[in-house]
Design a protein around this motif. Structure first.
Motif: not given
Lengths: 221, 253
Positions: A63, A67, A77-78, A81, A85, A204, B237
């Motif tokens: 990861c 990145m 990006l989501r 992340t 998590k 998430d 985002t």
């Protein structure tokens, strides 16, 4: 347009899937060890955790690399992340399976306090929630993620029921049962915590897919 | 966007001959903020930024519909002087374009054009503009050397200083780092962050990470249309439009 980056993301997806199935296996085996009173099976769960730990590090490194090299934005990006998590949540779940196995080792040589009814039920809920949360992640399935979040209440209820029963029916009536009752009580607690981690994963996933924060905002569900 | 609106585009259509380059653009530019305009080549972003200080008038056979407001006033109004607008809204281009003159003369040029004669005042403004453009320490001992001897990054900061000397209110940057190396790019980006304390800034960039790093608001243009505009952190985002998402994640095409 298919990007080279998509290949990397697919690779990451399957590693998480692998991490998910190893974790699921650990939960099931830990409760099976309890049901079958098997020292060997409990020891296996404890030993297998090393594999999960090293997979966690591998996924985390992947990861970070993605990145740093691709500087992802928006849905990418989501996804990354969420993957990071989720990776941590799965590792914590596997640790809880180890905790269950350790409790099993504490009582494996003693006769079971009572026939197991609710703990296996709680185990099925935990295993299902973990499986469905991973499936929701892999398939970007919001409906499934929401179902997982809503299942958590059932797990809490069952945990409370097990706890009440062990305390009122055994420990408070006969303190000498505590050495056998407390590990069971803790196992119920560990399973309920596993459900909490699965809920985190599902939350998430919802953020990853819809960019909507439902964590600590149940009204958003 | 709760900030004061410095410039505003209202129902802007723009044509090169018969070809429509901008379609019904409505966009607010907030005061003392950085607004980035992103989009693929040919999407109309440079055309749009050039309208903001009437540079389009220099291109023959073009036509404009709609209004562009600066502090609520239409910059294309009949009583409005284009040179006055260009003094209030300065532009820095993709390629540094210093005049073949000394560093000092480059910065003082706009003051002369605007009729400033007081030598002390000119000197003061040249120094302060070079300071604001973070170039003063590099060149203070060679103010009278040719500007063409400066590096690309220094030349670009000189062009920024040249804009600042006439005390604009809005600064337009059209791909200001396109011809610069990463170190010079970093310096220009830092400078833009510093300048937004005093000026309203609009930047056109192909570099999405640059837009993400330095802007407060981002507008995404595609085929002459404004597809989406919002806070930069939201655009990068969780963009609302699939086309924005495809563009910023590199899936476009």
């Amino acid at each position: 347009m298919e990007r080279h980056f998509d290949e990397e993301l697919k690779g990451l997806n399957s590693e998480i899937l692998r991490m998910g199935s190893l974790t699921e296996e650990a939960i099931v085996d830990s409760v099976k060890a309890l049901k079958e009173q098997s020292r060997e099976m409990a020891a296996n769960v404890i030993n297998s955790d090393r594999k999960i730990d090293s997979l966690e590090l591998e996924i985390e490194e992947k990861c970070l690399t993605l990145m740093a090299l691709h500087q992802p934005a928006a849905v990418d990006l989501r996804f990354l992340t969420a993957a990071m998590k989720l990776n941590n949540e799965l590792e914590r779940i596997a640790d809880l399976a180890v905790d269950i196995a350790q409790r099993v080792l504490e009582i494996v040589d003693k006769p079971l306090l009572k026939p197991l009814v609710d703990i296996p039920k709680l185990c099925v809920i935990a295993q299902t929630m973990v499986k469905e949360s991973i499936d929701a992640f892999v398939n970007r399935d919001i409906a499934l993620a929401k179902k997982v979040v809503l299942s958590d209440a059932e797990a809490d209820k069952l945990r409370n029921f097990v706890q009440d029963e062990l305390v009122s029916e055994y420990i408070s009536k006969d303190a000498s049962t505590a050495t056998r009752a407390v590990p069971l009580l803790l196992i119920a607690r560990h399973l309920e915590r596993i459900c909490d981690h699965a809920t985190n994963i599902a939350e998430d996933v919802i953020y990853m897919v819809e960019a909507k924060v439902v964590k600590h905002h149940p009204e958003e569900l | 966007m709760h900030n004061n609106i410095k410039m505003k585009a209202e129902n802007v259509d723009f044509f090169y001959g018969p070809r429509q380059a901008l379609k019904d653009i409505n966009l607010d530019i907030c005061e003392k903020r950085v607004t980035a305009i992103i989009g693929p080549s040919g999407c109309g972003k440079s055309t749009f930024i050039r309208l903001l200080n009437r540079m389009n008038e220099l291109i023959p056979n073009t036509s404009l519909k709609g209004r562009i407001l600066l502090d609520g006033e239409d910059i294309f109004g009949q009583q409005v002087d284009a040179v006055g607008i260009r003094r209030r809204v300065g532009m820095v281009f993709q390629k540094p374009n210093p005049f073949p003159k000394s560093i000092f003369e480059n910065v003082s040029y706009g003051l002369h054009v605007n009729g400033v004669k007081d030598k002390k005042l000119i000197e003061k403004k040249v120094v302060s503009s070079l300071e604001k453009a973070a170039l003063w320490d590099d060149i203070k001992d060679r103010l009278h050397e040719s500007a063409l001897k400066l590096s690309g990054g220094q030349q670009q900061r000189l062009c920024i200083a040249r804009c600042l000397a006439v005390e604009p209110e809005v600064l337009l940057f059209d791909e200001p780092c396109a011809s610069l190396d990463p170190i010079s790019t970093g310096k220009i980006e830092e400078l833009i962050m510093e300048l937004k304390k005093y000026y309203t800034i609009v930047i056109v960039t192909h570099n999405m990470q640059q837009a993400a790093r330095i802007s407060d608001h981002t507008a995404f243009f595609l085929l002459g249309e404004l597809i989406e505009m919002g806070k930069t952190q939201d655009i990068f985002t969780a963009p609302k439009d699939k086309r924005t998402e495809d563009y910023i994640t590199g899936r476009f095409g």
